[in-house]
Design a protein around this motif. Structure first.
Motif, PDB file in Angstrom:
ATOM      1  N   ALA A   2     -14.993  12.566   7.201  1.00 45.79           N
ATOM      2  CA  ALA A   2     -14.682  13.490   8.281  1.00 45.79           C
ATOM      3  C   ALA A   2     -13.448  13.084   9.058  1.00 45.79           C
ATOM      4  O   ALA A   2     -12.722  13.930   9.555  1.00 45.79           O
ATOM      5  N   SER A   3     -13.165  11.778   9.164  1.00 45.81           N
ATOM      6  CA  SER A   3     -12.037  11.343   9.980  1.00 45.81           C
ATOM      7  C   SER A   3     -10.707  11.373   9.234  1.00 45.81           C
ATOM      8  O   SER A   3      -9.661  11.259   9.839  1.00 45.81           O
ATOM      9  N   ALA A   4     -10.745  11.507   7.935  1.00 48.24           N
ATOM     10  CA  ALA A   4      -9.501  11.493   7.161  1.00 48.24           C
ATOM     11  C   ALA A   4      -8.911  12.894   7.081  1.00 48.24           C
ATOM     12  O   ALA A   4      -9.623  13.873   6.922  1.00 48.24           O
ATOM     13  N   LEU A   5      -7.596  12.972   7.221  1.00 51.13           N
ATOM     14  CA  LEU A   5      -6.914  14.246   7.043  1.00 51.13           C
ATOM     15  C   LEU A   5      -6.793  14.539   5.563  1.00 51.13           C
ATOM     16  O   LEU A   5      -6.724  13.630   4.740  1.00 51.13           O
ATOM     17  N   MET A   6      -6.738  15.794   5.230  1.00 50.99           N
ATOM     18  CA  MET A   6      -6.512  16.159   3.838  1.00 50.99           C
ATOM     19  C   MET A   6      -5.042  15.944   3.513  1.00 50.99           C
ATOM     20  O   MET A   6      -4.185  16.084   4.375  1.00 50.99           O
ATOM     21  N   PRO A   7      -4.720  15.587   2.265  1.00 47.87           N
ATOM     22  CA  PRO A   7      -3.332  15.304   1.901  1.00 47.87           C
ATOM     23  C   PRO A   7      -2.338  16.391   2.297  1.00 47.87           C
ATOM     24  O   PRO A   7      -1.221  16.083   2.683  1.00 47.87           O
ATOM     25  N   GLN A   8      -2.704  17.665   2.264  1.00 44.94           N
ATOM     26  CA  GLN A   8      -1.774  18.730   2.632  1.00 44.94           C
ATOM     27  C   GLN A   8      -1.312  18.568   4.081  1.00 44.94           C
ATOM     28  O   GLN A   8      -0.166  18.835   4.406  1.00 44.94           O
ATOM     29  N   CYS A  43      19.450  -7.399   6.170  1.00 45.27           N
ATOM     30  CA  CYS A  43      19.409  -5.956   5.915  1.00 45.27           C
ATOM     31  C   CYS A  43      18.755  -5.671   4.563  1.00 45.27           C
ATOM     32  O   CYS A  43      17.886  -4.803   4.457  1.00 45.27           O
ATOM     33  N   ILE A  44      19.151  -6.404   3.549  1.00 45.98           N
ATOM     34  CA  ILE A  44      18.593  -6.204   2.208  1.00 45.98           C
ATOM     35  C   ILE A  44      17.087  -6.459   2.212  1.00 45.98           C
ATOM     36  O   ILE A  44      16.314  -5.670   1.660  1.00 45.98           O
ATOM     37  N   ARG A  45      16.675  -7.539   2.835  1.00 44.17           N
ATOM     38  CA  ARG A  45      15.235  -7.864   2.878  1.00 44.17           C
ATOM     39  C   ARG A  45      14.446  -6.780   3.612  1.00 44.17           C
ATOM     40  O   ARG A  45      13.378  -6.355   3.150  1.00 44.17           O
ATOM     41  N   LEU A  46      14.959  -6.342   4.753  1.00 47.12           N
ATOM     42  CA  LEU A  46      14.259  -5.294   5.496  1.00 47.12           C
ATOM     43  C   LEU A  46      14.266  -3.976   4.737  1.00 47.12           C
ATOM     44  O   LEU A  46      13.263  -3.248   4.739  1.00 47.12           O
ATOM     45  N   ASP A  47      15.376  -3.653   4.090  1.00 46.63           N
ATOM     46  CA  ASP A  47      15.432  -2.439   3.263  1.00 46.63           C
ATOM     47  C   ASP A  47      14.333  -2.462   2.204  1.00 46.63           C
ATOM     48  O   ASP A  47      13.612  -1.478   2.019  1.00 46.63           O
ATOM     49  N   ARG A  48      14.233  -3.575   1.513  1.00 44.68           N
ATOM     50  CA  ARG A  48      13.238  -3.684   0.434  1.00 44.68           C
ATOM     51  C   ARG A  48      11.818  -3.618   0.975  1.00 44.68           C
ATOM     52  O   ARG A  48      10.962  -2.934   0.417  1.00 44.68           O
ATOM     53  N   ASP A  49      11.550  -4.337   2.069  1.00 46.87           N
ATOM     54  CA  ASP A  49      10.212  -4.297   2.664  1.00 46.87           C
ATOM     55  C   ASP A  49       9.866  -2.896   3.160  1.00 46.87           C
ATOM     56  O   ASP A  49       8.752  -2.403   2.949  1.00 46.87           O
ATOM     57  N   CYS A  50      10.812  -2.263   3.796  1.00 45.85           N
ATOM     58  CA  CYS A  50      10.579  -0.925   4.336  1.00 45.85           C
ATOM     59  C   CYS A  50      10.325   0.078   3.212  1.00 45.85           C
ATOM     60  O   CYS A  50       9.416   0.904   3.306  1.00 45.85           O
ATOM     61  N   ALA A  51      11.106  -0.006   2.154  1.00 45.52           N
ATOM     62  CA  ALA A  51      10.904   0.902   1.017  1.00 45.52           C
ATOM     63  C   ALA A  51       9.503   0.731   0.439  1.00 45.52           C
ATOM     64  O   ALA A  51       8.801   1.718   0.189  1.00 45.52           O
ATOM     65  N   LYS A  52       9.079  -0.511   0.254  1.00 45.86           N
ATOM     66  CA  LYS A  52       7.730  -0.762  -0.282  1.00 45.86           C
ATOM     67  C   LYS A  52       6.663  -0.184   0.638  1.00 45.86           C
ATOM     68  O   LYS A  52       5.684   0.411   0.174  1.00 45.86           O
ATOM     69  N   MET A  53       6.846  -0.370   1.944  1.00 46.73           N
ATOM     70  CA  MET A  53       5.867   0.130   2.902  1.00 46.73           C
ATOM     71  C   MET A  53       5.825   1.652   2.899  1.00 46.73           C
ATOM     72  O   MET A  53       4.748   2.251   2.973  1.00 46.73           O
ATOM     73  N   CYS A  54       6.983   2.275   2.793  1.00 52.17           N
ATOM     74  CA  CYS A  54       7.033   3.745   2.743  1.00 52.17           C
ATOM     75  C   CYS A  54       6.331   4.271   1.498  1.00 52.17           C
ATOM     76  O   CYS A  54       5.548   5.223   1.578  1.00 52.17           O
ATOM     77  N   THR A  59       1.214   6.732  -0.895  1.00 51.54           N
ATOM     78  CA  THR A  59       0.018   6.693  -1.750  1.00 51.54           C
ATOM     79  C   THR A  59      -1.259   6.782  -0.915  1.00 51.54           C
ATOM     80  O   THR A  59      -2.218   7.431  -1.335  1.00 51.54           O
ATOM     81  N   PHE A  60      -1.276   6.148   0.251  1.00 51.20           N
ATOM     82  CA  PHE A  60      -2.467   6.224   1.096  1.00 51.20           C
ATOM     83  C   PHE A  60      -2.670   7.634   1.629  1.00 51.20           C
ATOM     84  O   PHE A  60      -3.799   8.122   1.682  1.00 51.20           O
ATOM     85  N   MET A  61      -1.582   8.281   2.033  1.00 52.91           N
ATOM     86  CA  MET A  61      -1.713   9.655   2.525  1.00 52.91           C
ATOM     87  C   MET A  61      -2.072  10.611   1.400  1.00 52.91           C
ATOM     88  O   MET A  61      -2.928  11.487   1.573  1.00 52.91           O
ATOM     89  N   SER A  63      -3.765  10.176  -1.197  1.00 54.15           N
ATOM     90  CA  SER A  63      -5.161  10.060  -1.622  1.00 54.15           C
ATOM     91  C   SER A  63      -6.139  10.405  -0.505  1.00 54.15           C
ATOM     92  O   SER A  63      -7.346  10.398  -0.708  1.00 54.15           O
ATOM     93  N   GLY A  64      -5.607  10.684   0.696  1.00 48.08           N
ATOM     94  CA  GLY A  64      -6.484  11.004   1.820  1.00 48.08           C
ATOM     95  C   GLY A  64      -7.270   9.800   2.299  1.00 48.08           C
ATOM     96  O   GLY A  64      -8.362   9.940   2.844  1.00 48.08           O
ATOM     97  N   SER A  65      -6.718   8.613   2.114  1.00 45.70           N
ATOM     98  CA  SER A  65      -7.410   7.379   2.479  1.00 45.70           C
ATOM     99  C   SER A  65      -7.791   7.345   3.953  1.00 45.70           C
ATOM    100  O   SER A  65      -7.031   7.781   4.813  1.00 45.70           O
ATOM    101  N   GLN A  66      -8.932   6.773   4.217  1.00 45.67           N
ATOM    102  CA  GLN A  66      -9.370   6.590   5.602  1.00 45.67           C
ATOM    103  C   GLN A  66      -8.485   5.586   6.335  1.00 45.67           C
ATOM    104  O   GLN A  66      -8.516   5.497   7.567  1.00 45.67           O
ATOM    105  N   PHE A  67      -7.666   4.833   5.601  1.00 48.36           N
ATOM    106  CA  PHE A  67      -6.788   3.841   6.202  1.00 48.36           C
ATOM    107  C   PHE A  67      -5.339   4.324   6.333  1.00 48.36           C
ATOM    108  O   PHE A  67      -4.462   3.549   6.721  1.00 48.36           O
TER     109      PHE A  67
END
Length: 118
Positions: A2-8, A43-54, A59-61, A63-67
Motif C-alpha cells: 500500500a505504501s509503494a507508488l506504482m511505477p507509472q 569529479c570523475i569519482r563523483l560522476d561515476r558514483d552518481c551515475a551508479k546511484m541514478c 531500478t528501484f522505482m 519495480s515499485g520497491s518499498q525502498f
C-alpha cells in the motif's frame, strides 16, 4: 504494498534519473580526456558514483520497491554533491556544466518523488 507508488507514478523521476546517469557517464569520460586529469579526479569519482546511484534508483522505482523513497533520498544527496563538484569546473568545461545541470534536475525530481511517496 500500500505504501509503494506504482511505477507509472515514478515516470518523471525515472526519466530524469536516466538522463542524469547518462550525463554523469559522459562527463566522467570527458574528464578523462582533459589535459590535467589529476585535477579532475574528484569529479570523475563523483560522476561515476552518481551515475551508479541514478541507475539503481531507476531500478528501484521501476519495480515499485518499498525502498524506492529511501534510495531516491540518497540519490538526491549524491546528485547535489556531484553538481557541486562539476560546478567548480563548469566555466571551463561544458561537459561539467551540463552534468551539474542534470544533477540539479535529478536531485529536484528525486525530492519531488519522495514527497509524493510520503
Amino acid at each position: 504494498m500500500a505504501s509503494a507508488l506504482m511505477p507509472q507514478q515514478y515516470q518523471d523521476c525515472i526519466e530524469t534519473c536516466q538522463d542524469c546517469a547518462i550525463s554523469c557517464d559522459a562527463c566522467a569520460e570527458a574528464c578523462l580526456g582533459e589535459q590535467d586529469v589529476m585535477m579532475m579526479v574528484d569529479c570523475i569519482r563523483l560522476d561515476r558514483d552518481c551515475a551508479k546511484m541514478c541507475y539503481m534508483s531507476v531500478t528501484f522505482m521501476a519495480s515499485g520497491s518499498q525502498f524506492a523513497r529511501q534510495v531516491c533520498e540518497l540519490c538526491a544527496k549524491m546528485c547535489d554533491a556531484c553538481a557541486e563538484e562539476c560546478e567548480k569546473h563548469a566555466a571551463h568545461m561544458d561537459h561539467c556544466r551540463q552534468c551539474a545541470e542534470a544533477c540539479r534536475r535529478c536531485a529536484e525530481a528525486c525530492r519531488n518523488m519522495m514527497s509524493m511517496a510520503a
